[in-house]
Design a protein around this motif. Structure first.
Motif, PDB file in Angstrom:
ATOM      1  N   GLU A   1       6.678  -3.894 -25.858  1.00 21.22           N
ATOM      2  CA  GLU A   1       6.179  -5.274 -25.800  1.00 21.22           C
ATOM      3  C   GLU A   1       7.037  -6.215 -26.644  1.00 21.22           C
ATOM      4  O   GLU A   1       7.041  -7.422 -26.445  1.00 21.22           O
ATOM      5  N   ASP A   2       7.834  -5.668 -27.601  1.00 17.88           N
ATOM      6  CA  ASP A   2       8.687  -6.540 -28.413  1.00 17.88           C
ATOM      7  C   ASP A   2      10.002  -6.885 -27.711  1.00 17.88           C
ATOM      8  O   ASP A   2      10.850  -7.552 -28.300  1.00 17.88           O
TER       9      ASP A   2
ATOM     10  N   PHE B   1      -2.173   4.155 -22.018  1.00 22.85           N
ATOM     11  CA  PHE B   1      -2.641   2.957 -22.716  1.00 22.85           C
ATOM     12  C   PHE B   1      -2.726   1.783 -21.745  1.00 22.85           C
ATOM     13  O   PHE B   1      -3.706   1.050 -21.720  1.00 22.85           O
TER      14      PHE B   1
ATOM     15  N   ARG C   1      13.028 -14.232 -26.170  1.00 19.39           N
ATOM     16  CA  ARG C   1      13.229 -14.941 -27.436  1.00 19.39           C
ATOM     17  C   ARG C   1      14.706 -15.327 -27.592  1.00 19.39           C
ATOM     18  O   ARG C   1      15.592 -14.570 -27.176  1.00 19.39           O
TER      19      ARG C   1
ATOM     20  N   TRP D   1      -7.768   6.883 -24.706  1.00 19.25           N
ATOM     21  CA  TRP D   1      -7.466   5.933 -25.780  1.00 19.25           C
ATOM     22  C   TRP D   1      -8.798   5.454 -26.336  1.00 19.25           C
ATOM     23  O   TRP D   1      -9.664   5.021 -25.583  1.00 19.25           O
TER      24      TRP D   1
ATOM     25  N   VAL E   1       2.081  -8.784 -31.204  1.00 18.25           N
ATOM     26  CA  VAL E   1       2.949  -7.634 -31.474  1.00 18.25           C
ATOM     27  C   VAL E   1       3.121  -7.389 -32.966  1.00 18.25           C
ATOM     28  O   VAL E   1       3.143  -6.240 -33.404  1.00 18.25           O
ATOM     29  N   TYR E   2       3.219  -8.475 -33.749  1.00 24.07           N
ATOM     30  CA  TYR E   2       3.629  -8.279 -35.150  1.00 24.07           C
ATOM     31  C   TYR E   2       2.535  -8.507 -36.190  1.00 24.07           C
ATOM     32  O   TYR E   2       2.574  -7.880 -37.248  1.00 24.07           O
TER      33      TYR E   2
ATOM     34  N   LEU F   1      -5.066  -1.905 -21.208  1.00 21.82           N
ATOM     35  CA  LEU F   1      -4.594  -3.214 -20.738  1.00 21.82           C
ATOM     36  C   LEU F   1      -5.173  -3.567 -19.376  1.00 21.82           C
ATOM     37  O   LEU F   1      -5.629  -4.686 -19.159  1.00 21.82           O
TER      38      LEU F   1
ATOM     39  N   ASP G   1       5.522 -10.817 -14.275  1.00 21.89           N
ATOM     40  CA  ASP G   1       5.372 -10.439 -15.688  1.00 21.89           C
ATOM     41  C   ASP G   1       5.520  -8.926 -15.797  1.00 21.89           C
ATOM     42  O   ASP G   1       5.212  -8.189 -14.860  1.00 21.89           O
ATOM     43  N   TYR G   2       6.041  -8.503 -16.916  1.00 28.23           N
ATOM     44  CA  TYR G   2       6.085  -7.067 -17.219  1.00 28.23           C
ATOM     45  C   TYR G   2       6.053  -6.910 -18.730  1.00 28.23           C
ATOM     46  O   TYR G   2       6.319  -7.887 -19.465  1.00 28.23           O
ATOM     47  N   ILE G   3       5.729  -5.747 -19.180  1.00 27.40           N
ATOM     48  CA  ILE G   3       5.614  -5.531 -20.626  1.00 27.40           C
ATOM     49  C   ILE G   3       6.961  -5.804 -21.290  1.00 27.40           C
ATOM     50  O   ILE G   3       7.976  -5.241 -20.878  1.00 27.40           O
ATOM     51  N   GLY G   4       6.945  -6.674 -22.271  1.00 25.27           N
ATOM     52  CA  GLY G   4       8.154  -6.986 -23.010  1.00 25.27           C
ATOM     53  C   GLY G   4       8.865  -8.232 -22.541  1.00 25.27           C
ATOM     54  O   GLY G   4       9.803  -8.688 -23.176  1.00 25.27           O
ATOM     55  N   ARG G   5       8.416  -8.816 -21.411  1.00 18.51           N
ATOM     56  CA  ARG G   5       9.168  -9.948 -20.851  1.00 18.51           C
ATOM     57  C   ARG G   5       9.158 -11.152 -21.786  1.00 18.51           C
ATOM     58  O   ARG G   5      10.199 -11.743 -22.071  1.00 18.51           O
ATOM     59  N   VAL G   6       7.981 -11.511 -22.273  1.00 18.68           N
ATOM     60  CA  VAL G   6       7.875 -12.746 -23.059  1.00 18.68           C
ATOM     61  C   VAL G   6       8.754 -12.662 -24.305  1.00 18.68           C
ATOM     62  O   VAL G   6       9.514 -13.580 -24.598  1.00 18.68           O
ATOM     63  N   LEU G   7       8.684 -11.559 -25.016  1.00 17.71           N
ATOM     64  CA  LEU G   7       9.453 -11.474 -26.253  1.00 17.71           C
ATOM     65  C   LEU G   7      10.928 -11.165 -25.989  1.00 17.71           C
ATOM     66  O   LEU G   7      11.782 -11.480 -26.810  1.00 17.71           O
TER      67      LEU G   7
ATOM     68  N   ARG H   1      -4.237  -8.405 -24.608  1.00 15.39           N
ATOM     69  CA  ARG H   1      -2.855  -8.854 -24.409  1.00 15.39           C
ATOM     70  C   ARG H   1      -2.880 -10.315 -23.936  1.00 15.39           C
ATOM     71  O   ARG H   1      -3.603 -10.653 -23.008  1.00 15.39           O
TER      72      ARG H   1
ATOM     73  N   PHE I   1       2.374 -13.897 -28.143  1.00 19.41           N
ATOM     74  CA  PHE I   1       2.882 -12.520 -28.109  1.00 19.41           C
ATOM     75  C   PHE I   1       3.443 -12.109 -29.470  1.00 19.41           C
ATOM     76  O   PHE I   1       3.330 -10.952 -29.863  1.00 19.41           O
TER      77      PHE I   1
END
Lengths: 986, 89
Positions: free
Chosen positions: A691-692, A727, A882, B65, B42-43, A732, A873-879, B26, B38
């Motif tokens: 996600e980062d 997860f 950056r 989970w 995340v942080y 999610l 969208d996919y996991i990590g896209r937004v960040l 999320r 985000f």
């Protein structure tokens, strides 16, 4: 010989030979090393840690601070065992420690003369300056004098086990309290574990002359133990120390074979237990406290309980003529037992002005002199020859070779403090008691400050019943046996004032009253500071005998009460635990499981060299006679693949079976690229992010039928990706209708690569037409029957850059598949290859792998930015979007070749501008993977360079200080071999 | 430490892996401040001395989970639920 002519729980019909410090002695089964040494008149057993003072045996229990000895020779050599806990066995060899050069003459004893200079804080003050002295002078001195004993430098030949146990009621300590607690809980039907560190059940019942009902103490404990052992719901564990209280479990170590010269076949030396107990009764008893006076550490001075144990349990008299110095009734009873056994009692010196008439009468009956309100002010001789006594203002010197002392009891509350409960001062018994024990633990008997035998029996029964009820059982009342109580009055007494230099508080770390005075003077007053400044209580005994006296003396010095001075807590372990027990079987090759591929034994037969990749053992390369070295082997394998055909087991990749109508949606959300549009019968390479925004993993996923997909992950991330998908599905997006299962172990997968790959494959599949170029195009995936009806899967994938297929069959057919490929490929010279050739070809091809997916790279850094979809969208896209992660001057993926083709390029080499000085500021990037390519005839590498592909064509300095590389390289495209991929399409 | 898994009962913590604080949901990637949202998701973590809601994965058991509320000072477990609502049977 100091062995008494009768009594004791030793087997006099048998003789056990042993040696100590090179001299031979004999004892009996039932003896400890300590009791056998006492029976042989050995008084001096070791030298103290700092001053090398001669020391003798102080106690008869696990709290022993002095009698630390090494056992056995060679690989079974074991330092720092307490002689009081060592069961004697035939042939036992024991050695004193910290002696330079010998026990009787020790040059380091000169430390006593300079003791005023090496008191508390000595290290901090002395080894400060000049700094240049540290490495050459100070450190060797400190290291040389630190530590006790030596470890063997050969592997331990014994093995150790780990085990788990479960019970309703755990009873710790099998003295009168613990026996009654266990009996009551067990008769109520609860599952009971009764653990005791001793090898003989009964605790103090074996050391004191008591009558319970119509039996003596030892008979009573034997009878209760026999009843408990016979009950199916009870496990009696002797030789087992519960050493720690953890969250919802207890740690215990069972000394299965320590009492034997060599463990019996298939028996471990020790067994580490994890005990899960619903409720616990801590019945660990109480131990005598030493009294601090000048020379209180001289050999021949012992705690009163110890004297009583050696006389009654071991029939060994520690001395011929003894004085007793006490403030506790218990020591009087010990003196009476000693007198009755024939030891001459010079006097009982009691710090108290009044004691029970009963005691005085008993003393008179035995003609024992009593000095009330008195004190022992000094002890002389080594071993002990005399003590100075003062009472009613009169001083005199008593000639004795033994002194027993007791300044009251310290209840064994250590385990009750393991959850940070701080013990509290109880002035009425002069002791610290646990008032805040861990959840579901209760203390009982002497451990809780009840010292009278009848009180122990009653408290044990009550707590045993309460624990059973709390665990859901109906308590059965157990009739309490009648017994007569010895007097148990105590008054805490710790320090004979105005003592000279060597009045010891902590025997194991050589902390004296003077050290505490220094700490007080220098401001290390809070008890935790005192402890660290002086090392009080920091020995292996964790201050069982010293902590109380130390803090009480600090309270005196600073004019505060004991609660104001504060108390320390205890941490696991209660007594030292061997590293072997903690490690168990997890050592050397058994540190973790080894996973074998389905073709492991096939590869082994072909002479493969194997390499550990995580837990997997994979074929690294297959040497043949005539290969010059491993590099020649690997280059031969690569050339064979590029010119004809080769095969490699790729079963170690993670394989995940995904089923359900929403798999496509899930894949769209976890991969940067789109899967929902992938037709049945095709596979696609994908990259998934954290996600980062950093790359997590890559692999191919194939669409087998409408609702059925199979994903591959990298070998190392198989578990991580699986739990990540779980997860996603559970947390999610629980609305997605997807089921998944790991099939990594269930499927064997072998890659066929090379221009002749299809010709080999055609001979293995039942329908050759199904794998023709049109029927199974690049990235095609289909189910197929192989080798005469075995249902498998065929994927047209290439990691090598050649025409390639991956064939999957159920794991049990893996070896058969390998054999079939070898037979079918014989006419083409099929060559099995390993992970080295795999890596060599992927570098030639420019595929990213582990060194590139290092957790700090984005999909753009890897040169795969175009794969990332802008439409979803996919996991990590937004960040990932950056600014810092999309900066065009980030480290980007490039190829690297040496300008002089003779140079060998190595991973880890730094890239700098030509002519630039070696400086961090000039470090522009690095080589992540490199190889000696047989295809190109020179080194090729891939790596990361600031600015990435923009700098293709630039010449740079490749600097590798570790391995001495420093030469010119050219930056190029990382896709060295067949960049258009034409060879895979034929 | 024992974790009372809603599906398997009290099981040793060795069967579980820890992910971290149970933050979420999320953020919506379409919202205008998605980058900030985000970043926090995340942080940013609290570090409470006391109750902390955490994600644990029962990887060596039912693969659920779980959302576990644990007192970080005592390891006492106050509650355990499925992390995303009920796991489908």
């Amino acid at each position: 010989m100091s062995r008494l002519s009768s009594g004791g729980f030793i087997d006099r019909s048998r003789i056990v030979k042993f040696s100590f410090d090179g001299k031979s002695y004999s004892g009996h089964p039932g003896d400890t090393l300590a009791s056998a040494l006492i029976a042989n008149d050995v008084k001096l057993v070791g030298r103290s840690f700092k001053y090398h003072r001669p020391r003798g045996i102080l106690t008869a229990g696990s709290e022993e601070p002095n009698a630390l000895v090494s056992l056995r020779k060679g690989a079974r050599h074991e330092p720092n065992t307490r002689a009081t806990m060592v069961e004697l066995f035939d042939g036992l060899e024991a050695f004193p420690q910290n002696v330079t050069p010998s026990l009787s003459f020790d040059v380091m004893a000169v430390n006593q003369l300079i003791s005023r200079f090496i008191g508390a804080g000595f290290y901090y003050k002395t080894f400060m300056w000049p700094a240049s002295f540290w490495e050459k002078l100070y450190e060797p001195i400190v290291r040389g004098s630190a530590g006790l004993g030596t470890t063997p430098n050969v592997p331990d030949p014994d093995h150790y086990e780990k085990a788990s146990a479960f019970c309703d009621v755990l009873v710790i300590g099998a003295g009168p309290t613990g026996l009654m607690a266990a009996l009551t809980a067990a008769r109520s039907g609860a599952r009971v574990i009764l653990a005791d560190e001793d090898y003989l059940i009964g605790g103090r019942l074996n050391s004191e002359k008591v009558t319970i009902g119509d039996r003596d103490g030892a008979q009573f404990s034997a009878a209760v133990a026999a009843e408990l052992v016979a009950m199916p719901n009870v496990k009696v564990m002797s030789r087992t120390t519960v050493f720690g209280v953890y969250d919802d479990s207890y740690g215990a170590v069972e000394r299965v074979s320590d009492h034997l010269a060599v463990p019996a076949p298939y028996q471990p030396r020790q067994r580490l237990w994890r005990i899960a107990a619903k409720h616990t009764v801590l019945a660990a008893g109480a131990i005598d406290r030493p009294i601090v006076f000048d020379g209180n550490d001289r050999p021949g001075i012992m705690l009163a309980q110890g004297v009583q144990t050696y006389i009654n349990r071991f029939a060994a008299a520690p001395a011929r003529r003894m004085a007793f110095f006490t403030s506790s009734d218990g020591a009087w009873v010990a003196a009476f037992d000693a007198a009755d056994a024939g030891v001459e009692i010079a006097a009982i010196v009691d710090a108290r002005r009044t004691v029970a008439d009963r005691l005085l009468a008993e003393a008179r009956r035995r003609n024992i002199r009593t000095l009330l309100g008195g004190a022992v002010t000094a002890a002389h001789g080594s071993p002990l020859k005399s003590v100075d006594v003062v009472a009613d203002g009169k001083r005199e010197r008593l000639a004795v070779d033994g002194l027993a002392m007791s300044g009251g009891y310290s209840p064994n509350v250590q385990l009750a403090c393991h959850h940070r409960g701080r013990p509290q001062w109880h002035p009425e018994i002069g002791a610290l008691l646990a008032t805040d024990p861990p959840p579901r633990m209760k203390l009982a008997g002497a451990a809780n400050g009840s010292y009278a035998l009848s009180a122990c029996l009653a408290d044990g029964a009550a707590q045993g019943a309460e624990a059973a009820v709390a665990a859901g059982f109906a308590a059965k009342t157990v009739a309490l046996p009648r017994c007569q109580d010895d007097p148990v009055e105590v008054q805490a007494y710790w320090h004979v004032k105005d003592t000279a230099h060597f009045a010891f508080v902590d025997f194991q770390t050589d902390v004296s009253v003077k050290d505490i005075e220094i700490a007080a003077k220098e401001g290390f007053i809070p008890v935790e500071h005192l402890k660290r400044y002086t090392a009080l209580g920091m020995g292996a005994d964790q201050g069982k005998l010293s902590n109380f006296n130390g803090l009480a003396i600090m309270a005196d010095i600073t004019g505060r009460s004991i609660p104001e001075a504060g108390t320390t807590i205890y941490r696991p372990p209660y007594t030292p635990v061997s590293m072997g027990a903690l490690t168990g079987h997890h050592r050397a090759k058994d540190f973790r499981p080894t996973r074998l591929t389905p073709t492991h034994f096939w590869a082994k037969r072909l002479g493969a060299k194997f390499v550990e990749t995580g837990m997997w053992l994979r074929a690294q390369y297959f040497p043949r006679p005539g290969d010059k070295d491993w590099l020649a082997t690997v280059q031969r394998e690569v050339t064979a693949v590029r010119s004809s055909v080769g095969m490699i087991d790729v079963s170690t990749f993670g394989k995940i079976d995904l089923q359900g109508p929403d798999v496509g949606k899930l894949l769209d959300r976890v991969y940067v690229n789109t899967y929902s549009t992938l037709p049945v019968g095709k596979a696609r390479y994908g990259v998934m992010l954290r996600e980062d925004g950093m790359v997590m993993d890559d692999g191919t996923t194939a669409h087998l039928s409408d609702d059925h997909w199979v994903m591959t992950t990298t070998t190392v991330n198989a578990v991580k990706v699986f739990s990540h998908l779980e997860f996603c599905l559970q947390v999610l997006w629980p609305d997605l209708d997807v089921r998944m299962a790991s099939i990594s172990e269930q499927w064997a997968q072998i890659a066929l690569a090379g221009p002749n790959a299809r010709k080999v494959l055609e001979k293995i599949v039942d329908d050759p037409a199904a794998v023709a170029n049109e029927a199974l195009p690049v990235m095609g995936a289909k189910e197929a029957k192989l080798m005469g009806g075995i249902a498998g899967r065929v994927f047209r994938l290439s990691f090598s850059g050649e025409l390639g297929f991956e064939v999957a069959v159920p794991a049990r057919h893996g070896e058969k598949l390998a054999e079939a490929m070898m037979a079918a490929g014989k006419e083409f010279g099929i060559t099995p290859y390993g992970t080295e050739a795999l890596a060599m070809m992927r570098i030639e091809k420019g595929h990213v792998s582990g060194p590139e997916l290092n957790g700090q790279t984005t999909v753009a850094d890897l040169g795969l930015g175009k794969m990332a979809s802008k439409k979803k969208d996919y996991i990590g896209r937004v960040l990932f979007e950056r600014p810092d992660l999309t900066d065009e001057n980030r480290l980007g993926y490039v190829g690297i070749v040496p300008v002089d083709k003779r140079n060998v390029l190595r991973a880890g080499t730094h890239l700098m501008p030509l002519g630039a000085a070696v400086a961090v500021a000039n470090d522009h990037g690095f080589v992540s993977s490199a190889t000696q390519s047989p295809t190109f005839g020179h080194a090729v590498g891939v790596g990361f360079l600031a600015g990435g592909a923009k700098r293709i064509g630039e010449k740079m300095r490749a600097y590798d200080p570790l391995r001495g590389g420093d030469f010119e390289v050219e930056i190029c495209s990382p896709y060295f071999y067949d960049p258009q991929g034409e060879r895979t399409r034929v | 430490m024992l974790i009372p898994c809603p599906y398997c009962g009290a099981r040793d913590s060795h069967e579980f892996t820890y992910r971290g604080a149970a933050v979420g949901p999320r953020p919506d990637p379409a919202r205008p401040d998605a980058a900030d949202a985000f970043h926090d998701y995340v942080y940013l973590r609290d570090n409470p001395a006391g109750d902390n809601a955490e994600y644990w994965y029962h990887g060596a058991g039912c693969r659920s989970w779980l959302k576990v509320v644990r007192d970080t000072t005592t390891h006492e477990i106050k509650s355990v639920t499925g992390a995303g609502g009920e796991v489908k049977p």
